[in-house]
Design a protein around this motif. Sequence first.
Motif, PDB file in Angstrom:
ATOM      1  N   LEU A   1     -27.950  -5.105  12.188  1.00 40.72           N
ATOM      2  CA  LEU A   1     -29.329  -5.434  11.842  1.00 40.72           C
ATOM      3  C   LEU A   1     -29.707  -4.785  10.513  1.00 40.72           C
ATOM      4  O   LEU A   1     -29.310  -3.656  10.221  1.00 40.72           O
ATOM      5  CB  LEU A   1     -30.281  -4.954  12.941  1.00 40.72           C
ATOM      6  N   GLU A   2     -30.493  -5.497   9.716  1.00 43.92           N
ATOM      7  CA  GLU A   2     -30.900  -4.961   8.420  1.00 43.92           C
ATOM      8  C   GLU A   2     -31.938  -3.854   8.573  1.00 43.92           C
ATOM      9  O   GLU A   2     -31.940  -2.888   7.813  1.00 43.92           O
ATOM     10  CB  GLU A   2     -31.459  -6.090   7.544  1.00 43.92           C
ATOM     11  N   ASN A   3     -32.842  -4.004   9.542  1.00 46.46           N
ATOM     12  CA  ASN A   3     -33.863  -2.985   9.757  1.00 46.46           C
ATOM     13  C   ASN A   3     -33.218  -1.702  10.279  1.00 46.46           C
ATOM     14  O   ASN A   3     -32.503  -1.713  11.283  1.00 46.46           O
ATOM     15  CB  ASN A   3     -34.910  -3.499  10.752  1.00 46.46           C
ATOM     16  N   ARG A   4     -33.461  -0.590   9.584  1.00 48.08           N
ATOM     17  CA  ARG A   4     -32.793   0.665   9.923  1.00 48.08           C
ATOM     18  C   ARG A   4     -33.156   1.152  11.324  1.00 48.08           C
ATOM     19  O   ARG A   4     -32.303   1.656  12.061  1.00 48.08           O
ATOM     20  CB  ARG A   4     -33.153   1.735   8.888  1.00 48.08           C
ATOM     21  N   ASN A   5     -34.417   1.003  11.702  1.00 53.18           N
ATOM     22  CA  ASN A   5     -34.853   1.466  13.019  1.00 53.18           C
ATOM     23  C   ASN A   5     -34.226   0.630  14.131  1.00 53.18           C
ATOM     24  O   ASN A   5     -33.767   1.161  15.151  1.00 53.18           O
ATOM     25  CB  ASN A   5     -36.376   1.411  13.118  1.00 53.18           C
ATOM     26  N   SER A   6     -34.208  -0.685  13.940  1.00 51.03           N
ATOM     27  CA  SER A   6     -33.607  -1.572  14.938  1.00 51.03           C
ATOM     28  C   SER A   6     -32.109  -1.333  15.057  1.00 51.03           C
ATOM     29  O   SER A   6     -31.548  -1.338  16.161  1.00 51.03           O
ATOM     30  CB  SER A   6     -33.879  -3.037  14.575  1.00 51.03           C
ATOM     31  N   GLU A   7     -31.449  -1.108  13.929  1.00 46.87           N
ATOM     32  CA  GLU A   7     -30.009  -0.849  13.949  1.00 46.87           C
ATOM     33  C   GLU A   7     -29.700   0.466  14.655  1.00 46.87           C
ATOM     34  O   GLU A   7     -28.693   0.585  15.365  1.00 46.87           O
ATOM     35  CB  GLU A   7     -29.466  -0.827  12.519  1.00 46.87           C
ATOM     36  N   SER A   8     -30.579   1.452  14.496  1.00 46.05           N
ATOM     37  CA  SER A   8     -30.384   2.730  15.179  1.00 46.05           C
ATOM     38  C   SER A   8     -30.443   2.553  16.695  1.00 46.05           C
ATOM     39  O   SER A   8     -29.633   3.135  17.432  1.00 46.05           O
ATOM     40  CB  SER A   8     -31.448   3.733  14.726  1.00 46.05           C
ATOM     41  N   VAL A   9     -31.391   1.743  17.174  1.00 48.13           N
ATOM     42  CA  VAL A   9     -31.488   1.465  18.611  1.00 48.13           C
ATOM     43  C   VAL A   9     -30.240   0.736  19.092  1.00 48.13           C
ATOM     44  O   VAL A   9     -29.683   1.043  20.154  1.00 48.13           O
ATOM     45  CB  VAL A   9     -32.753   0.633  18.915  1.00 48.13           C
ATOM     46  N   ARG A  10     -29.777  -0.221  18.312  1.00 47.70           N
ATOM     47  CA  ARG A  10     -28.582  -0.986  18.684  1.00 47.70           C
ATOM     48  C   ARG A  10     -27.372  -0.067  18.831  1.00 47.70           C
ATOM     49  O   ARG A  10     -26.624  -0.140  19.814  1.00 47.70           O
ATOM     50  CB  ARG A  10     -28.306  -2.063  17.626  1.00 47.70           C
ATOM     51  N   ARG A  11     -27.182   0.838  17.858  1.00 48.39           N
ATOM     52  CA  ARG A  11     -26.050   1.747  17.912  1.00 48.39           C
ATOM     53  C   ARG A  11     -26.168   2.722  19.090  1.00 48.39           C
ATOM     54  O   ARG A  11     -25.178   3.044  19.755  1.00 48.39           O
ATOM     55  CB  ARG A  11     -25.945   2.549  16.605  1.00 48.39           C
ATOM     56  N   THR A  12     -27.397   3.184  19.355  1.00 44.88           N
ATOM     57  CA  THR A  12     -27.611   4.103  20.476  1.00 44.88           C
ATOM     58  C   THR A  12     -27.218   3.452  21.797  1.00 44.88           C
ATOM     59  O   THR A  12     -26.556   4.066  22.644  1.00 44.88           O
ATOM     60  CB  THR A  12     -29.087   4.550  20.527  1.00 44.88           C
ATOM     61  N   LEU A  13     -27.623   2.195  21.987  1.00 46.49           N
ATOM     62  CA  LEU A  13     -27.312   1.499  23.233  1.00 46.49           C
ATOM     63  C   LEU A  13     -25.818   1.224  23.367  1.00 46.49           C
ATOM     64  O   LEU A  13     -25.244   1.358  24.458  1.00 46.49           O
ATOM     65  CB  LEU A  13     -28.102   0.191  23.309  1.00 46.49           C
ATOM     66  N   ILE A  14     -25.179   0.841  22.277  1.00 45.31           N
ATOM     67  CA  ILE A  14     -23.736   0.579  22.330  1.00 45.31           C
ATOM     68  C   ILE A  14     -22.982   1.856  22.684  1.00 45.31           C
ATOM     69  O   ILE A  14     -22.064   1.855  23.522  1.00 45.31           O
ATOM     70  CB  ILE A  14     -23.245  -0.003  20.991  1.00 45.31           C
ATOM     71  N   ASP A  15     -23.368   2.964  22.062  1.00 43.42           N
ATOM     72  CA  ASP A  15     -22.724   4.245  22.385  1.00 43.42           C
ATOM     73  C   ASP A  15     -23.013   4.653  23.828  1.00 43.42           C
ATOM     74  O   ASP A  15     -22.151   5.214  24.520  1.00 43.42           O
ATOM     75  CB  ASP A  15     -23.217   5.336  21.428  1.00 43.42           C
ATOM     76  N   ALA A  16     -24.239   4.363  24.290  1.00 45.99           N
ATOM     77  CA  ALA A  16     -24.640   4.780  25.638  1.00 45.99           C
ATOM     78  C   ALA A  16     -23.818   4.080  26.715  1.00 45.99           C
ATOM     79  O   ALA A  16     -23.378   4.719  27.677  1.00 45.99           O
ATOM     80  CB  ALA A  16     -26.129   4.516  25.846  1.00 45.99           C
TER      81      ALA A  16
END
Length: 580
Positions: free
Chosen positions: A449-464
């Motif tokens: 995702l281009e939006n930094r905040n949205s991409e951070s959530v995406r990465r957090t969930l994938i790692d989780a």
Amino acid sequence: MQRAERVGTLGSPSSTGTLSVEILETAVSKKLVGEMILFNFIQDSKEHFGLGQINEVILKNKWLEDPTMRALARRRGNVNQVSGMQDTHRADVMVSAVFGLGEKGFEPSVLGTVPPTGTMLHLVNDEILDLLLNRYKNEIFYLGRIYGSETKLPMWFKHFGTGPAGAGEAYHIGVFGRTGSGKSVLAKMITLAYARHADMGIFILDPQGEFALGLGDGAPGIKSMGNVLCKPVLRKLGREAVVYDIENILLQDWYLFTHFLKEFGFFSDLGIKYEDYQEIAADYLEDFLRDSGTVSFQNLSEETLLPVLDYLYRVAEKIYAGKAGYDRVRSNVDELKQKMEEGTFSRTQRTWNTVIRFFKWSSGKKTPAQIINDHVLTPEKKPVVVIDLSKKAEGVSEISWNESIKPLIIGTFLGALVREAENHYKEGKSLNTLVVIDEAHRFVPSGRLENRNSESVRRTLIDAVRTTRKYGLGWMFISQTLSSLDREIVEQLRISFFGFGLSMGSELRSLTEIIGGSQSAMNLYQSFRDPHSSFDLESRQYSFMTVGPVSPLSFAGTPLFFNAFNDVGEFLRANNLEIY
């Protein structure tokens, strides 16, 4: 079993993987697709019972496959003594569960041999299933009936801890289906199934307000399946519910604070027009506030705007390399300070006051960490917690709210939950919590995702999903699509439910891969009718295919098909949850 209706016999060829069933003449006119069948056989000198679901019925007439007979049938339409008379109906059945009769009653077993041809197959009914699963009756929960049948499909939803009715680890769950397929209602029923476990935490991130619908103050109570997750039903289970929205969540993080300022237009008002420069300004301001001895969350007010403006004035040359840029910012800061001295209220002040409201303590507000501690970690009777982000805060655009502010808030809760789960694991304990994420495709889509905040959530969930299973922290993702969800998430799902509408293109390919390529199962799934094609609400049929360890009738991992309850009274009665 002797009273159960006979529908077929075991034919040839058959294997331990797939049984060939010859349909009896008395049963060929019955609706058999979706029905669960049962057969009795001897294995290791013990009586065993096997179960499987009929996914497809096949008609064959070998005489009409002859070219001459085909030509005759084409001219006459009917061939005496052949058409109809020589038809045979058969079905291939994948065995989903086997029970052996031992000293303690029925116990799970495996199909280690093929019963002889001629073995009679019977239709399963509620009485038979109650007998087979009597040892597990306290763990059984019903979401609906076996597809094409009046028999209820027994399911079990184990908590993530150890001990009775525990799975010993967390499961990740997916609920998929097109809008109107019934996936949200199914997710609410699943939530109630887990709510039976008093020591299990349930935490719902609700971006559209779907789950808060029946749980907030003044909610209408249970009137339909749409608000089956309501306080009266939860109280029947010994649970309460608490709902938090943006007005009673206390945010205490300088990264959030500076990015709220950005999204609410604070930096734009100061002449920092482009998003890249606004990000730079937010980063500088975050460092200043974190180390500042003059500004804190305890003293946030209109007066603390002045040191913030003074700091931005000083770092304007670091934000902009060109003189025109930092001169514009400094000029706007000077103009704003002049208005403040004169007592003139500006739009920038209004933006500042709007933002600090979310970060200032007031009665009834709690930080994300406090919410998790008070409702997930410490109480013996844990309430169902809903974070309702459907109400947009005033002063921010719809796009900024959905694409930036919501991900910021959700990311804060995700980080806190994962940290607590890890801490529990280090102490030798399980968090034993399910996190429900509605509209999951918005937060963890495939692709960066281009939006930094949205991409951070995406990465957090994938790692989780990779790490939290052993922590006792499971995730339930609710999504309209399958292929748009990140592949890593889909691969980590242990239990999945698929409603109507995933039968085209990449969705179909992904679904076929998940169920192991079974063509008969896919044919049955593709026969699901659109619930909204029904004549009225009462006749709507919400069909689902499920894969994973969610039913005692599918410990072999084969897909099961069922129609979810469409009547709230029927659902409550089936699970002993009547509230009237």
